[in-house]
Design a protein around this motif. Structure first.
Motif, PDB file in Angstrom:
ATOM      1  N   GLN A  88       0.914  -1.158   0.008  1.00 31.88           N
ATOM      2  CA  GLN A  88      -0.036  -0.029  -0.096  1.00 31.88           C
ATOM      3  C   GLN A  88       0.702   1.412  -0.053  1.00 31.88           C
ATOM      4  O   GLN A  88       0.511   2.227  -0.782  1.00 31.88           O
ATOM      5  CB  GLN A  88      -0.971  -0.005   1.185  1.00 31.88           C
ATOM      6  N   TYR A 146       0.602   4.168  -2.968  1.00 28.83           N
ATOM      7  CA  TYR A 146       0.129   5.441  -2.593  1.00 28.83           C
ATOM      8  C   TYR A 146       1.066   6.393  -2.262  1.00 28.83           C
ATOM      9  O   TYR A 146       0.826   7.675  -2.869  1.00 28.83           O
ATOM     10  CB  TYR A 146      -0.944   5.330  -1.491  1.00 28.83           C
ATOM     11  N   GLN A 196     -12.580  10.706   2.746  1.00 34.88           N
ATOM     12  CA  GLN A 196     -11.698   9.607   2.139  1.00 34.88           C
ATOM     13  C   GLN A 196     -11.159   8.801   3.095  1.00 34.88           C
ATOM     14  O   GLN A 196     -11.047   7.656   2.803  1.00 34.88           O
ATOM     15  CB  GLN A 196     -10.581  10.264   1.181  1.00 34.88           C
ATOM     16  N   THR A 206     -11.936   4.804   3.172  1.00 35.45           N
ATOM     17  CA  THR A 206     -10.861   3.704   3.010  1.00 35.45           C
ATOM     18  C   THR A 206     -10.938   2.978   4.460  1.00 35.45           C
ATOM     19  O   THR A 206     -10.563   1.797   4.478  1.00 35.45           O
ATOM     20  CB  THR A 206      -9.532   4.481   2.939  1.00 35.45           C
ATOM     21  N   GLU A 228     -11.223  -1.245   4.578  1.00 34.33           N
ATOM     22  CA  GLU A 228     -10.033  -1.971   5.011  1.00 34.33           C
ATOM     23  C   GLU A 228     -10.438  -2.681   6.456  1.00 34.33           C
ATOM     24  O   GLU A 228      -9.826  -3.848   6.593  1.00 34.33           O
ATOM     25  CB  GLU A 228      -8.844  -1.019   5.480  1.00 34.33           C
ATOM     26  N   GLU A 270      -7.021  12.983  -1.270  1.00 32.35           N
ATOM     27  CA  GLU A 270      -7.329  11.668  -1.151  1.00 32.35           C
ATOM     28  C   GLU A 270      -6.494  10.392  -1.052  1.00 32.35           C
ATOM     29  O   GLU A 270      -6.760   9.525  -0.279  1.00 32.35           O
ATOM     30  CB  GLU A 270      -8.062  11.313  -2.637  1.00 32.35           C
ATOM     31  N   THR A 271      -5.179  10.597  -1.754  1.00 32.57           N
ATOM     32  CA  THR A 271      -4.370   9.492  -1.548  1.00 32.57           C
ATOM     33  C   THR A 271      -3.669   9.531  -0.155  1.00 32.57           C
ATOM     34  O   THR A 271      -3.556   8.516   0.454  1.00 32.57           O
ATOM     35  CB  THR A 271      -3.138   9.727  -2.587  1.00 32.57           C
ATOM     36  N   LYS A 304      -6.212   7.984   2.204  1.00 36.62           N
ATOM     37  CA  LYS A 304      -6.076   6.488   1.933  1.00 36.62           C
ATOM     38  C   LYS A 304      -5.223   5.706   2.838  1.00 36.62           C
ATOM     39  O   LYS A 304      -5.244   4.839   3.388  1.00 36.62           O
ATOM     40  CB  LYS A 304      -5.966   6.174   0.511  1.00 36.62           C
ATOM     41  N   SER A 361      -6.108   3.339   5.841  1.00 34.79           N
ATOM     42  CA  SER A 361      -5.651   1.952   5.813  1.00 34.79           C
ATOM     43  C   SER A 361      -4.928   1.911   6.941  1.00 34.79           C
ATOM     44  O   SER A 361      -4.643   0.568   7.530  1.00 34.79           O
ATOM     45  CB  SER A 361      -4.966   1.461   4.533  1.00 34.79           C
TER      46      SER A 361
END
Length: 494
Positions: A110, A114, A304, A308, A312, A428-429, A432, A436
């Motif tokens: 991940q 990302y 977001q 996520t 997850e 947004e990334t 995430k 996560s």
């Protein structure tokens, strides 16, 4: 004035008008040209088709990759006894070891995907403002195609299979993945739509994204049921190749050479690009516009991260007592979630925005309420039917992403669209990664006391975001009042 010749924008010489005027005229003419082009039927729904192909291919590869890493980890640890991997539940000690090692590889995977994507999304945003959107729309699919080749070839070197997989994921990250793709696509759409129809267009894009995710998840399950991971990765490659071909043939970038020269600044570094893109947040704007932009990005970050974190950790929740689901039931839950979200965006959203003429802040507030209710029901779930009810209740919450992007695009200038969506993609990334890693850590610390605590916490975070929506609405209302007042003064003067 800028002149349009055969679909190409030709800007006047620099001596005739100042630089700022040339830039605005070029952007305005580019917008007019693209609006004319999108009136063609096959181009009108081009963004939806592109997003559908990309989302289906991405979800097909991503969903196949997670069990593939677990399987690869088991084979790496048991090179001389592959039978253990076929009956892993019969060997508790081996299962615990595989779970711990696979969890480490999944987390590193991940971060490799990302982490670089955050940087690429911000850098490519300003680059696309100067050079067009076509190339940034194609590169993420090319990165996934290269990564899939690494995934397929990993079984040929079983001792280093996971490292081969991580190398492929690194290519996904450096090619930008969703951060670059969504930035380029939404920037392209914002330049070809009017402000009044932009939210509806973004909602349509999001609906096709969820339908693509549904098809990708369903295809992955069917292929894995009757074949193997290599066939699933190959199907993902075909979808992304089709996406690249459609973009290359159909997407039209009308960017004049003079505009490139005017907007291009020599001696730029990555740090300078980051500062330029980040300045979108803190740039002085009339009628508290800066506060509105900052609040929109804070809402996006919270939204977001919660999305996520939910995706997850719900798999961990349903595998615990009292639910104790089999793996196939979780796949059905994911497919049902994507289908319900896409259907609600296609059916409910147009009714609210076209028939009821609901404004952006009302639609956004309603979506956050749905997400809050989903978190409460999920956190208190003790039966299987409650999980499916939670998915149905929160289905409309998916519209928040498109509404936030639309609101942000209306708060900034046309020449800032690429930087704005680049910052959105980076946010947004980053969310995430927080969702996560950070929320998974919270779940692991609280699952023994109360497994549903994390979902109730995310529900509270979504409820708090509604207060920020009220602030954004007040800022935009004051801006509209200021524009009306200025217009009235101009009429009185004339």
């Amino acid at each position: 004035m800028a002149i349009v010749e055969s679909g190409v924008v030709v800007c006047p010489p620099k001596a005739q008008v100042n630089k700022a005027s040339i830039e605005r005229q070029c952007f305005y003419q580019i917008k007019l040209v693209r609006e004319k082009q999108t009136k063609k039927f096959y181009l009108r729904f081009l963004p939806e088709l592109v997003f559908f192909l990309y989302a289906a291919g991405k979800n097909l590869v991503d969903i196949t990759l997670k069990p593939f890493i677990v399987r690869s980890t088991c084979l790496t640890l048991n090179l001389h006894n592959s039978t253990v991997c076929h009956h892993l539940a019969m060997f508790p000690e081996a299962e615990d070891l595989v779970q711990k090692r696979a969890a480490m590889f999944l987390m590193v995977n991940q971060l490799l995907v990302y982490g670089p994507a955050v940087v690429q999304g911000v850098i490519c945003g300003e680059w696309s403002d100067r050079n067009g959107r076509k190339l940034p729309m194609m590169t993420p699919s090319l990165g996934i195609i290269i990564a899939a080749l690494f995934y397929v070839s990993s079984p040929f070197c079983p001792q280093y299979a996971n490292y081969c997989i991580l190398a492929g994921s690194m290519f996904q990250g450096f090619f930008g993945k969703s951060a670059v793709f969504t930035m380029a696509l939404y920037s392209y759409v914002s330049e070809t739509t009017h402000e009044k129809t932009r939210t509806a267009k973004f909602t349509s894009l999001l609906a096709f994204k969820y339908l693509g995710c549904f098809m990708g998840a369903l295809s992955s399950g069917v292929i894995l049921q009757f074949s193997n991971c290599a066939c699933a990765f190959s199907a993902g490659v075909i979808l992304h190749a089709a996406c690249v071909i459609v973009i290359y043939i159909c997407v039209i970038d009308n960017v004049a050479k003079r505009q490139k020269l005017l907007l291009q600044k020599k001696g730029r570094t990555c740090f300078t690009v980051f500062l330029t893109s980040g300045s979108v947040l803190f740039r002085q704007r009339p009628s508290n516009g800066r506060i509105a932009v900052i609040c929109i990005f804070l809402i996006s970050l919270a939204f977001q991260a919660c999305q996520t974190g939910h995706q997850e950790n719900v798999v961990l929740l349903v595998n615990r007592a009292p639910l104790s689901w089999p793996p196939s039931l979780y796949s059905f839950l994911v497919s049902f979630s994507d289908l319900a979200t896409g259907t609600s965006l296609i059916v409910i959203a147009p009714v609210l925005m076209n028939c009821c003429e609901a404004r952006d802040h009302l639609v956004l507030g309603a979506s956050l309420v749905c997400i809050t209710l989903r978190g409460i029901v999920t956190g208190m779930a003790t039966h299987t039917w409650m999980m499916f009810v939670a998915v149905g209740v929160g289905a409309f919450g998916g519209i928040a992403s498109s509404v936030l992007k639309s609101m942000a695009s209306k708060c900034v200038e046309l020449e800032e669209q690429g930087q704005t969506f680049a910052l959105f993609s980076g946010t947004e990334t980053l969310a995430k990664i927080v969702g996560s890693v950070g929320f998974t850590l919270v779940y692991s610390l609280t699952c023994d006391l109360f497994p549903g605590f994390l979902f109730l916490f995310m529900a509270g975070l979504s409820a708090a975001s509604i207060l920020l929506v009220a602030i954004v609405h007040r800022c935009r209302a004051s801006r509209r009042a200021s524009l009306v007042e200025n217009f009235s003064e101009q009429i009185e003067e004339t």
